[in-house]
Design a protein around this motif. Sequence first.
Motif, short mmCIF file in Angstrom:
data_model
loop_
_atom_site.label_atom_id
_atom_site.label_comp_id
_atom_site.label_asym_id
_atom_site.label_seq_id
_atom_site.Cartn_x
_atom_site.Cartn_y
_atom_site.Cartn_z
N GLU A 285 -7.21 3.60 -3.46
CA GLU A 285 -6.60 4.30 -2.21
C GLU A 285 -6.88 4.76 -0.47
O GLU A 285 -6.92 5.88 -0.74
CB GLU A 285 -5.19 4.96 -2.85
CG GLU A 285 -5.01 4.41 -4.18
CD GLU A 285 -3.41 5.40 -4.60
OE1 GLU A 285 -3.71 6.37 -3.37
OE2 GLU A 285 -2.45 4.57 -5.65
N ASP B 75 -7.34 -4.12 -4.91
CA ASP B 75 -6.27 -3.96 -5.86
C ASP B 75 -7.28 -4.18 -6.94
O ASP B 75 -7.09 -3.93 -8.03
CB ASP B 75 -5.50 -5.06 -6.02
CG ASP B 75 -4.55 -4.08 -4.15
OD1 ASP B 75 -4.65 -3.78 -4.13
OD2 ASP B 75 -3.75 -5.62 -4.43
N ARG C 151 -2.84 6.75 6.37
CA ARG C 151 -1.99 8.24 6.54
C ARG C 151 -1.24 8.38 7.60
O ARG C 151 -1.69 8.06 8.84
CB ARG C 151 -3.17 8.32 5.96
CG ARG C 151 -3.55 7.94 4.37
CD ARG C 151 -4.57 9.42 3.48
NE ARG C 151 -5.49 9.06 2.18
CZ ARG C 151 -4.66 8.63 1.20
NH1 ARG C 151 -3.30 8.94 0.37
NH2 ARG C 151 -5.18 7.99 0.33
N ASP D 13 -8.28 5.46 2.35
CA ASP D 13 -7.16 6.01 4.11
C ASP D 13 -6.74 4.94 5.13
O ASP D 13 -5.91 5.79 5.82
CB ASP D 13 -7.94 7.44 4.84
CG ASP D 13 -8.63 8.30 3.61
OD1 ASP D 13 -7.90 9.18 3.26
OD2 ASP D 13 -9.72 8.71 3.21
N THR E 134 0.85 -0.90 -0.04
CA THR E 134 -0.35 0.00 -0.05
C THR E 134 1.23 0.45 0.32
O THR E 134 1.42 1.70 0.93
CB THR E 134 -0.93 -0.11 1.67
OG1 THR E 134 -0.18 -0.27 2.18
CG2 THR E 134 -1.76 -1.11 1.23
N PRO E 135 1.67 1.70 -0.81
CA PRO E 135 3.07 2.38 -1.67
C PRO E 135 1.73 4.06 -0.78
O PRO E 135 2.60 4.78 -0.92
CB PRO E 135 3.33 2.80 -2.12
CG PRO E 135 2.45 1.29 -3.38
CD PRO E 135 2.01 0.74 -2.57
N TRP E 136 0.56 4.34 -1.34
CA TRP E 136 -0.32 5.59 -0.41
C TRP E 136 -0.11 5.46 0.78
O TRP E 136 -0.79 6.81 1.45
CB TRP E 136 -1.18 5.74 -1.33
CG TRP E 136 -2.37 4.53 -1.01
CD1 TRP E 136 -3.58 5.38 0.02
CD2 TRP E 136 -2.29 3.67 -1.42
NE1 TRP E 136 -4.18 3.72 0.52
CE2 TRP E 136 -3.22 2.77 -0.31
CE3 TRP E 136 -2.17 2.09 -2.26
CZ2 TRP E 136 -4.11 1.71 -0.09
CZ3 TRP E 136 -2.66 0.81 -2.32
CH2 TRP E 136 -3.40 0.76 -1.44
N LEU E 137 -0.48 4.21 1.81
CA LEU E 137 -0.07 4.54 3.06
C LEU E 137 1.05 4.59 4.07
O LEU E 137 2.18 4.08 3.35
CB LEU E 137 -1.06 3.10 3.95
CG LEU E 137 -2.42 3.68 2.79
CD1 LEU E 137 -3.52 1.84 3.80
CD2 LEU E 137 -2.88 4.95 3.53
N ASP E 138 0.90 4.84 5.62
CA ASP E 138 2.79 5.54 5.95
C ASP E 138 2.86 4.86 7.57
O ASP E 138 3.91 4.67 7.18
CB ASP E 138 3.07 6.30 6.10
CG ASP E 138 2.69 7.47 4.26
OD1 ASP E 138 3.24 7.87 3.66
OD2 ASP E 138 1.42 7.51 4.59
N ARG F 215 -13.69 11.56 -0.60
CA ARG F 215 -12.99 12.72 -0.66
C ARG F 215 -13.53 14.04 -0.30
O ARG F 215 -13.74 15.79 0.56
CB ARG F 215 -12.48 12.29 -1.53
CG ARG F 215 -11.14 13.58 -2.16
CD ARG F 215 -10.24 13.29 -3.03
NE ARG F 215 -9.28 11.99 -2.87
CZ ARG F 215 -9.74 11.03 -4.03
NH1 ARG F 215 -11.21 11.22 -5.32
NH2 ARG F 215 -9.64 9.33 -3.95
#
Length: 470
Positions: A264, A259, A287, A266, A119-123, A234
């Motif tokens: 993507e 997927d 995020r 939150d 999940t590269p959009w999450l951190d 959003r």
Amino acid sequence: MTVPTKLESPVDIAGLANARADERYALHSQHLNEMWVRVLKTIGYDVGFNRGVGAYLYDRTGTRYLDLLSGWGVFAVGRNHPVVRDALIGVLNAELPNLVQLDVSALAGVLAERLLRYTPWLDKVFFANSGTESIEAAIKFARAATGRSGILHCAHSFHGLTYGSLAMNGDAIFKTGFGPMLPDAREVPFNDLPALEEALKKRDVAAFFVEPIQGKGVNIPDDDYLRGVADLCRKYGTLFVADEIQTGIGRTGAFLAIDHYGVEPDMVILAKALSGGHIPVGAVLTRKWVFDKVFDRMDRAVVHGSTFSKNDMAMAAGIATLDVIEQEKLVENSANQGRRLIESFKSMAKDFELVADVRGKGLMIGIEFGPPQSFKLKAAWNLLETVNSGLFCQLISIPLFRDHKVLTQVAGHGNHTIKLLPSLTLSDADCEWIETSFAAVIADAHRAPSAVWSLGKTLAEHAIKARLGA
């Protein structure tokens, strides 16, 4: 240094389990859930399983069963996978300084790093002990991040059974007797974007929780639904939370069910299969800005947590499970074998009037049964429905278990869908076993009278007695 004294007679757990195996139902009736024991005995599932390997279970006589339940999706890599087992043994042998609390775990950092690659959009990752505990964390995170109290979920949803997740349960049977529920939790229909927008318009909803594919019924959304969810959330400042507790880790033929839809969220919630079937673990992937709203100062570094959440055994189980998923290409196997089974069931549906629908992705498959047209079958169906809605599915699942050694489940209370949730390690031979077994049982259900409908009469009598308190 004081060295712990070695026990003269260490506890023989395997021996203890074997020695008391014949007492298991008596022990549970006396000390645990007697009603569940009654259920198992009534439907003939009290065979006494004593071993599990891969996709198979073995009873006290050594008979092999194909497990299409997999502990409600926990055993995605199969039961007692040697890679997971060896990882856990390695942790114990290493004598790691587990749960120091005033320190951090290297293994937790590694597992978080591995999960976030998907999940590269999450951190950030928050670890918990289960799916429902992860949902509870996500509720708190969403409220802290947005300053709102509203929580939105879908009809027919299932997010767990602790109070926050229970408030978002779409089945009233789980809530009865446990009220009042968490305030500000509201429900909208699944796969209905206009209803969702109407619920979001007040701008008081912190988060919308949704299973990309609903576990209760294996309900699959339209192709554009989840993209629409993302857009609406959003637009109205609501967090989009994907509950992938059951659908994640390869279950649907993709690592995450989202997927398939190119969205993507939150937050993404994981559990079940991440454990490897051994050590419970849950995870909230989120995020950074959401995470930072919760842990925003040093004096708030522990405002949410869980004593055992980052224990080294659970982290090792998660790391080993991801290794197995990747090295054995189980996501690909899930997609391929799932495609085969769905096509096979759809072919059956053309020949059998009781099969109303077949749906699924990967190895999350639902076979829905519905009212027949022929007079004899319709009369028998209506009798069962009058006694207990959804009872017909037991006429499929019980013979599958008794006569074909295939373990399945009904996809929800009062539901007419049999759900397949097997290990992702299914072979071609396993698929043939499934196909021939289902075909035989469904064919028998189309003959009235038959053994299947005699079973239905017996189940109806039990249901009536239970209702009358006999």
